[in-house]
Design a protein around this motif. Structure first.
Motif, mmCIF file in Angstrom:
data_model
loop_
_atom_site.group_PDB
_atom_site.id
_atom_site.type_symbol
_atom_site.label_atom_id
_atom_site.label_comp_id
_atom_site.label_asym_id
_atom_site.label_seq_id
_atom_site.Cartn_x
_atom_site.Cartn_y
_atom_site.Cartn_z
ATOM 1 N N UNK A 5 0.767 -1.069 -0.041
ATOM 2 C CA UNK A 5 -0.025 0.021 0.033
ATOM 3 C C UNK A 5 0.821 1.214 0.033
ATOM 4 N N UNK A 6 2.014 1.469 0.646
ATOM 5 C CA UNK A 6 2.629 2.401 0.695
ATOM 6 C C UNK A 6 3.374 2.907 -0.674
ATOM 7 N N UNK A 7 3.329 1.888 -1.401
ATOM 8 C CA UNK A 7 3.990 2.158 -2.803
ATOM 9 C C UNK A 7 2.835 2.942 -3.787
ATOM 10 N N UNK A 40 0.837 4.046 -7.966
ATOM 11 C CA UNK A 40 2.226 3.849 -8.316
ATOM 12 C C UNK A 40 2.565 4.072 -9.566
ATOM 13 N N UNK A 41 3.683 4.990 -9.911
ATOM 14 C CA UNK A 41 3.874 5.403 -11.246
ATOM 15 C C UNK A 41 5.189 4.821 -11.619
ATOM 16 N N UNK A 42 5.277 3.846 -12.991
ATOM 17 C CA UNK A 42 6.580 3.460 -13.538
ATOM 18 C C UNK A 42 6.707 4.229 -15.080
ATOM 19 N N UNK A 66 4.062 6.086 -19.720
ATOM 20 C CA UNK A 66 4.170 5.751 -18.485
ATOM 21 C C UNK A 66 3.035 4.754 -18.001
ATOM 22 N N UNK A 67 3.207 4.026 -16.734
ATOM 23 C CA UNK A 67 2.159 3.175 -16.356
ATOM 24 C C UNK A 67 1.730 3.725 -14.890
ATOM 25 N N UNK A 68 0.383 3.900 -14.730
ATOM 26 C CA UNK A 68 0.072 4.142 -13.284
ATOM 27 C C UNK A 68 -0.732 3.172 -12.809
ATOM 28 N N UNK A 69 -0.304 2.321 -11.710
ATOM 29 C CA UNK A 69 -0.955 1.390 -11.243
ATOM 30 C C UNK A 69 -1.934 1.774 -9.972
#
Length: 115
Positions: A5-7, A40-42, A66-69
């Motif tokens: 969750x903290x990610x 969480x962004x990558x 980018x990917x937003x989880x």
């Protein structure tokens, strides 16, 4: 992939385009907020989503992906967009998490778009 969750430490806003009319009765399109989510962004490199440079009318343009989880949320579609820290990301694909069905990934592009 299990995600702690903290990610989910970046606040994003999901928006959708709505049509309407201005005071003269002319059609206008605006973006309205749908929801605010923790994500969480990558930045993505590799096949599928790639950083691109191309030319448009003599100008060199750049597009980054980018990917937003985010936690699963019904109703988010590829015709919406993500706002994060003043940047507009065009949602290109919404991918479910097939492993534990708790998250979804929003594959997005930024740059050279109409936002």
């Amino acid at each position: 992939m299990y995600l702690e969750a903290q990610k989910l430490n970046r606040r994003i806003t999901i928006q959708r385009k709505v049509g309407g009319q201005d005071s003269l009765g002319q059609p206008v399109e605006t973006w309205v907020d749908v929801c605010k989510l923790w994500s969480h962004i990558k930045t993505i490199n590799g096949s599928g989503f790639i950083n691109q440079e191309f030319h448009d009318g003599g100008k060199e343009l750049s597009r980054t992906t980018a990917s937003f989880r985010v936690r699963i949320r019904k109703g988010i579609t590829a015709d919406m967009r993500v706002l994060h820290q003043g940047q507009v990301y065009e949602i290109r694909v919404v991918l479910p998490d097939l492993q534990d069905n708790r998250y979804m990934d929003l594959g997005c592009a930024i740059g050279a778009n109409q936002g």
